[in-house]
Design an enzyme around this catalytic site. Structure first.
Site, PDB file in Angstrom:
ATOM      1  N   LYS A 183       0.859  -1.190   0.000  1.00  0.00           N
ATOM      2  CA  LYS A 183       0.000   0.000   0.000  1.00  0.00           C
ATOM      3  C   LYS A 183       0.896   1.241   0.000  1.00  0.00           C
ATOM      4  O   LYS A 183       1.460   1.619   1.011  1.00  0.00           O
ATOM      5  CB  LYS A 183      -0.909   0.043   1.242  1.00  0.00           C
ATOM      6  CG  LYS A 183      -2.033   1.051   1.055  1.00  0.00           C
ATOM      7  CD  LYS A 183      -2.436   1.792   2.306  1.00  0.00           C
ATOM      8  CE  LYS A 183      -1.535   2.904   2.722  1.00  0.00           C
ATOM      9  NZ  LYS A 183      -1.476   4.071   1.799  1.00  0.00           N
ATOM     10  N   GLY A 221      -4.390   1.535   5.126  1.00  0.00           N
ATOM     11  CA  GLY A 221      -3.175   1.103   5.833  1.00  0.00           C
ATOM     12  C   GLY A 221      -3.532   0.497   7.175  1.00  0.00           C
ATOM     13  O   GLY A 221      -3.019  -0.557   7.561  1.00  0.00           O
ATOM     14  N   GLU A 259      10.609   1.567   9.748  1.00  0.00           N
ATOM     15  CA  GLU A 259      11.643   2.529   9.335  1.00  0.00           C
ATOM     16  C   GLU A 259      11.022   3.904   9.486  1.00  0.00           C
ATOM     17  O   GLU A 259      10.103   4.245   8.746  1.00  0.00           O
ATOM     18  CB  GLU A 259      12.034   2.316   7.861  1.00  0.00           C
ATOM     19  CG  GLU A 259      12.713   1.012   7.556  1.00  0.00           C
ATOM     20  CD  GLU A 259      14.123   0.949   8.099  1.00  0.00           C
ATOM     21  OE1 GLU A 259      14.631   1.943   8.657  1.00  0.00           O
ATOM     22  OE2 GLU A 259      14.727  -0.123   7.985  1.00  0.00           O
ATOM     23  N   CYS A 293      14.674  10.706   5.007  1.00  0.00           N
ATOM     24  CA  CYS A 293      14.726  10.447   6.450  1.00  0.00           C
ATOM     25  C   CYS A 293      16.159  10.437   6.968  1.00  0.00           C
ATOM     26  O   CYS A 293      16.410  10.757   8.119  1.00  0.00           O
ATOM     27  CB  CYS A 293      14.062   9.112   6.725  1.00  0.00           C
ATOM     28  SG  CYS A 293      14.709   7.826   5.668  1.00  0.00           S
ATOM     29  N   GLU A 392      11.712  16.530  13.312  1.00  0.00           N
ATOM     30  CA  GLU A 392      11.956  16.324  11.893  1.00  0.00           C
ATOM     31  C   GLU A 392      11.139  17.339  11.087  1.00  0.00           C
ATOM     32  O   GLU A 392       9.930  17.441  11.258  1.00  0.00           O
ATOM     33  CB  GLU A 392      11.529  14.901  11.521  1.00  0.00           C
ATOM     34  CG  GLU A 392      11.898  14.537  10.113  1.00  0.00           C
ATOM     35  CD  GLU A 392      11.515  13.106   9.774  1.00  0.00           C
ATOM     36  OE1 GLU A 392      10.371  12.718  10.027  1.00  0.00           O
ATOM     37  OE2 GLU A 392      12.367  12.385   9.226  1.00  0.00           O
TER      38      GLU A 392
HETATM   39  P1  NAD Z   1       3.240   8.877   6.955  1.00  0.00           P
HETATM   40  O1  NAD Z   1       3.631   8.228   8.218  1.00  0.00           O
HETATM   41  O2  NAD Z   1       2.240   9.971   6.991  1.00  0.00           O
HETATM   42  O3  NAD Z   1       2.640   7.818   5.924  1.00  0.00           O
HETATM   43  C1  NAD Z   1       3.358   6.678   5.528  1.00  0.00           C
HETATM   44  C2  NAD Z   1       2.394   5.625   5.010  1.00  0.00           C
HETATM   45  O4  NAD Z   1       1.554   5.192   6.086  1.00  0.00           O
HETATM   46  C3  NAD Z   1       1.455   6.092   3.909  1.00  0.00           C
HETATM   47  O5  NAD Z   1       1.317   5.045   2.965  1.00  0.00           O
HETATM   48  C4  NAD Z   1       0.140   6.314   4.638  1.00  0.00           C
HETATM   49  O6  NAD Z   1      -1.004   6.184   3.832  1.00  0.00           O
HETATM   50  C5  NAD Z   1       0.184   5.217   5.685  1.00  0.00           C
HETATM   51  N1  NAD Z   1      -0.616   5.449   6.890  1.00  0.00           N
HETATM   52  C6  NAD Z   1      -1.033   6.629   7.407  1.00  0.00           C
HETATM   53  N2  NAD Z   1      -1.678   6.417   8.568  1.00  0.00           N
HETATM   54  C7  NAD Z   1      -1.661   5.083   8.791  1.00  0.00           C
HETATM   55  C8  NAD Z   1      -2.138   4.247   9.853  1.00  0.00           C
HETATM   56  N3  NAD Z   1      -2.759   4.749  10.916  1.00  0.00           N
HETATM   57  N4  NAD Z   1      -1.929   2.913   9.765  1.00  0.00           N
HETATM   58  C9  NAD Z   1      -1.258   2.386   8.718  1.00  0.00           C
HETATM   59  N5  NAD Z   1      -0.785   3.131   7.688  1.00  0.00           N
HETATM   60  C10 NAD Z   1      -0.977   4.462   7.729  1.00  0.00           C
HETATM   61  O7  NAD Z   1       4.610   9.339   6.290  1.00  0.00           O
HETATM   62  P2  NAD Z   1       4.801  10.222   4.994  1.00  0.00           P
HETATM   63  O8  NAD Z   1       4.403  11.615   5.316  1.00  0.00           O
HETATM   64  O9  NAD Z   1       4.204   9.529   3.825  1.00  0.00           O
HETATM   65  O10 NAD Z   1       6.408  10.155   4.827  1.00  0.00           O
HETATM   66  C11 NAD Z   1       7.290  10.983   5.507  1.00  0.00           C
HETATM   67  C12 NAD Z   1       7.835  10.302   6.744  1.00  0.00           C
HETATM   68  O11 NAD Z   1       8.437   9.052   6.403  1.00  0.00           O
HETATM   69  C13 NAD Z   1       8.951  11.095   7.392  1.00  0.00           C
HETATM   70  O12 NAD Z   1       8.750  11.116   8.794  1.00  0.00           O
HETATM   71  C14 NAD Z   1      10.210  10.292   7.073  1.00  0.00           C
HETATM   72  O13 NAD Z   1      11.262  10.454   7.979  1.00  0.00           O
HETATM   73  C15 NAD Z   1       9.701   8.917   7.047  1.00  0.00           C
HETATM   74  N6  NAD Z   1      10.599   8.072   6.250  1.00  0.00           N
HETATM   75  C16 NAD Z   1      11.395   7.164   6.882  1.00  0.00           C
HETATM   76  C17 NAD Z   1      12.284   6.397   6.160  1.00  0.00           C
HETATM   77  C18 NAD Z   1      13.172   5.389   6.821  1.00  0.00           C
HETATM   78  O14 NAD Z   1      13.607   4.471   6.134  1.00  0.00           O
HETATM   79  N7  NAD Z   1      13.480   5.499   8.090  1.00  0.00           N
HETATM   80  C19 NAD Z   1      12.350   6.532   4.781  1.00  0.00           C
HETATM   81  C20 NAD Z   1      11.526   7.478   4.167  1.00  0.00           C
HETATM   82  C21 NAD Z   1      10.647   8.227   4.915  1.00  0.00           C
END
Ligand code: NAD
Length: 488
Positions: A183, A221, A259, A293, A392
Site C-alpha cells: 500500500k 493502511g 523505518e 529520512c 523532523e
Molecule cells: P506517513 O507516516 O504519513 O505515511 C506513511 C504511510 O503510512 C502512507 O502510505 C500512509 O497512507 C500510511 N498510513 C497513514 N496512517 C496510517 C495508519 N494509521 N496505519 C497504517 N498506515 C498508515 O509518512 P509520509 O508523510 O508519507 O512520509 C514521511 C515520513 O516518512 C517522514 O517522517 C520520514 O522520515 C519517514 N521516512 C522514513 C524512512 C526510513 O527508512 N526510516 C524513509 C523514508 C521516509
C-alpha cells in the site's frame, strides 16, 4: 508500451489489473501543481481481496519453497523495468518532484538494479544450516536450522523515495518466499501502480504473490495492519504513524518492522576541512528538498569556527536554489504537497520565534509562482534544545549548532529522540572512530562516505525504527527460523 495511463492506473490484485472500487483520485505534479493523471482509489473490499489473494498464494502454492522461480521472477522484473527506464524516470520526476539526477540512482534505477541482489540471495542463502550432533538429556540427536518465509507481508510506504522504499520491501520479501500486499502513499501512487502493470504484463509472478493497492485513504493502511491474515507489517513513514502501526499490530501480535523519522547530525571536528564539510552538509540537506529520512539536518561545528562555517554553508546553500526538478542541474526540487510546504513554513516561523536567525532562504522563492518550493534555509543562533533542532522538518532546512570538542559533539548528536544516520568529518582516524562508535545511530558516513547500497543494512536506533532494511539483515526480517532435531 507506454506506461502513462489513459484514464487511471489500476490496482494489482490476484494477478489482475483492476479498477478501484472507489473510482480514482488525481495526482499533482508538485513542481507545477498540475494534475498529471489519476490513480485507482481502492476501498476496504479491494484491500480485503488483496490480502485474501496474498494469503492464498502463500498457503496453497509452491512459491515459498521455489527459490529458483523467485530468483527468476525478480530478475525478470528488474530487466523489464529497466527497459522502461526513460519513461519511469520522467514520471518519477513528475509525480514525486524528484530531481532528474536522482532518478538514475536511488529514485529509480538504483533500487531496480538492487532486485538482482535479492534474486541472488533467494538462490544462494543458506536456507538450512547443520548444527551437527548433540546429546540433550543424554540422548544423541542430529539438529538443523531451517529458514522459511514468514508469510504474508503488509508493506506500507511513504512518498519521498517511493521506488527505493517499495523495492526495498518487495525485493527481499519476495526473495524470502513471502507474498506481499503493497500500500503506497496517496501522494505517489503511480510509482507503485505502474510497477504493478509491468508485473502483470511482462513477468511470470504467479497470481497473488504481489498485490498493489493504491488509495487516497490512509485507513486502508490501518486495515492492512489489523488484518489477522497478515504475518508481518513492514512500514516506512513518520514516527507518529509508526507508533499507531505498532499499537494496532498488538491485537494479532503481528510482527512489525519500522523505518521511521530522523534528525541526523553532521559533525565537523576541529581538524576537518571546514569548507569541504560545509559544502557537503549543504548539498546533503537540499537534495530532494530535504525530503529524506537519513538526511543530516543538524550541522555541528567547532564553536571557534562557527562564523566561518555559517558563511561557508550559507553561501553553498544559497547557490543550490530550489528549481524545476526536470532540469539536469537541479538538486533541490519542490516539496511533495501544499500541506508539506505549510508544515515546513510553520517550522521556519517557529525558528524565528525561538530566537533563531535565518542565514539564507527562509520561505518561498520569489521567482516561482507555482510549485511547492521552499528556498534552502540555514538557521543559526539556537541550541540543540530548540524544537527546530529536535523535530523532523522534512524540508531543505539546516540548523547549525556550535560544539566544544569531540565529546560535546557526540553529546549533542545523541541528544535526540532519533538515531537514523549521521556524518563525521575529521582527519584523525582515532578521533573519527571514537565519534562513529559513540553516536547512537543506524548508519554513519565518514568524510563524505556513502553507505547506501543493496548489501548495506539500513535502519534506526531509538525512535527511528525497529529492524533493518536491505542487506542480508533486511532479507532475514522476512524469514522465520525453524529448529529441527531427529535421533542420531
Ligand atoms: P506517513 O507516516 O504519513 O505515511 C506513511 C504511510 O503510512 C502512507 O502510505 C500512509 O497512507 C500510511 N498510513 C497513514 N496512517 C496510517 C495508519 N494509521 N496505519 C497504517 N498506515 C498508515 O509518512 P509520509 O508523510 O508519507 O512520509 C514521511 C515520513 O516518512 C517522514 O517522517 C520520514 O522520515 C519517514 N521516512 C522514513 C524512512 C526510513 O527508512 N526510516 C524513509 C523514508 C521516509
Amino acid at each position: 508500451m507506454t506506461l502513462r495511463p489513459q484514464n487511471s492506473s489500476d490496482l494489482l490484485i490476484d494477478g489482475k489489473l483492476v479498477p478501484g472500487s472507489q473510482g480514482s483520485f488525481p495526482i499533482l505534479n508538485p513542481a507545477t501543481e498540475q494534475v498529471i493523471g489519476h490513480a485507482a482509489d481502492a476501498g476496504p473490499d479491494d484491500m480485503d481481496a488483496a490480502i485474501d489473494s496474498a494469503r492464498r498464494a502463500f498457503d496453497t502454492t509452491g512459491w515459498s519453497r521455489d527459490h529458483a522461480l523467485r530468483a527468476r521472477c525478480l530478475r525478470q522484473l528488474r530487466d523489464a523495468l529497466l527497459t522502461h527506464s526513460d519513461e519511469f524516470r520522467a514520471l518519477t520526476t513528475e509525480e514525486v518532484g524528484a530531481p532528474a539526477f536522482l532518478t538514475g540512482g536511488p529514485q529509480f534505477e538504483g533500487p531496480v538494479r538492487d532486485l538482482g541482489y535479492f534474486a541472488d540471495l533467494a538462490e544462494n542463502y543458506e536456507w538450512t544450516r547443520d548444527l551437527g550432533r548433540a546429546e540433550p538429556m543424554g540422548i544423541p540427536n542430529l539438529r538443523e536450522i531451517r529458514h522459511e518465509a514468514a508469510g504474508v507481508v503488509g508493506a506500507i510506504t511513504p512518498w519521498n523515495f517511493p521506488h527505493q522504499i517499495n523495492f526495498a520491501k518487495i525485493g527481499p520479501a519476495l526473495a524470502a518466499g513471502c507474498t506481499v500486499v503493497l500500500k503506497p502513499a496517496p501522494d505517489t501512487p503511480w510509482a507503485a501502480a505502474l510497477v504493478g502493470k509491468v508485473i502483470a504484463e511482462e513477468t511470470d509472478f504467479p497470481p497473488g504473490v504481489i498485490n498493489i493497492v493504491t488509495s487516497s485513504d490512509h485507513s486502508l493502511g490501518e486495515q492492512l495492519v489489523a488484518d489477522p491474515r497478515v504475518d508481518i507489517v513492514s512500514f516506512t513513514g513518520s514516527t507518529a504513524t509508526g507508533r499507531k502501526v505498532m499499537a494496532a499490530a498488538t491485537q494479532n501480535l503481528t510482527k512489525v518492522f519500522l523505518e521511521l523519522g530522523g534528525k541526523s547530525a553532521f559533525i565537523v571536528l576541529d581538524d576537518a576541512d571546514l569548507n569541504g564539510a560545509c559544502s557537503m552538509a549543504a548539498f546533503n540537506v537540499v537534495t530532494h528538498a530535504g525530503q529524506g529520512c537519513a538526511i543530516t539536518t543538524r550541522l555541528l561545528v567547532p564553536r571557534e569556527k562557527l562564523a566561518e562555517a555559517i558563511a561557508a554553508t550559507g553561501k553553498a546553500m544559497a547557490g543550490l536554489k530550489a528549481d524545476d526538478p526536470s532540469k539536469p542541474g537541479t538538486i533541490c526540487g519542490p516539496l511533495i504537497s501544499a500541506a508539506q510546504r505549510e508544515r515546513v513554513e510553520g517550522y521556519l516561523e517557529l525558528a524565528v520565534e525561538e530566537g533563531g536567525t535565518i542565514e539564507c532562504g527562509g520561505g518561498r522563492p520569489a521567482d516561482k509562482e507555482k510549485g511547492f518550493f521552499i528556498e534552502p534555509t540555514l538557521i543559526s543562533g539556537l541550541d540543540n534544545s530548540a524544537r527546530v533542532a529536535q523535530e523532523e522538518i522534512f524540508g531543505p532546512v539546516l540548523v547549525i549548532l556550535p560544539h566544544d570538542g569531540d565529546d560535546d559533539a557526540i553529546r549533542i548528536a545523541n541528544d535526540s529522540p532519533y538515531g537514523l544516520s549521521g556524518m563525521v568529518y575529521g582527519s584523525d582516524e582515532a578521533r573519527v572512530n571514537h565519534v562513529v562508535d559513540s553516536v547512537r545511530t543506524g548508519t554513519m558516513g565518514v568524510n563524505g562516505g556513502i553507505w547506501y547500497a543493496a548489501d548495506v543494512p539500513f535502519g534506526g536506533y531509538k525512535h527511528s525504527g525497529i529492524g533493518r532494511e536491505m542487506g542480508v539483515a533486511g532479507f532475514e526480517e522476512y524469514l522465520e527460523t525453524k529448529s529441527v532435531a531427529k535421533p542420531a
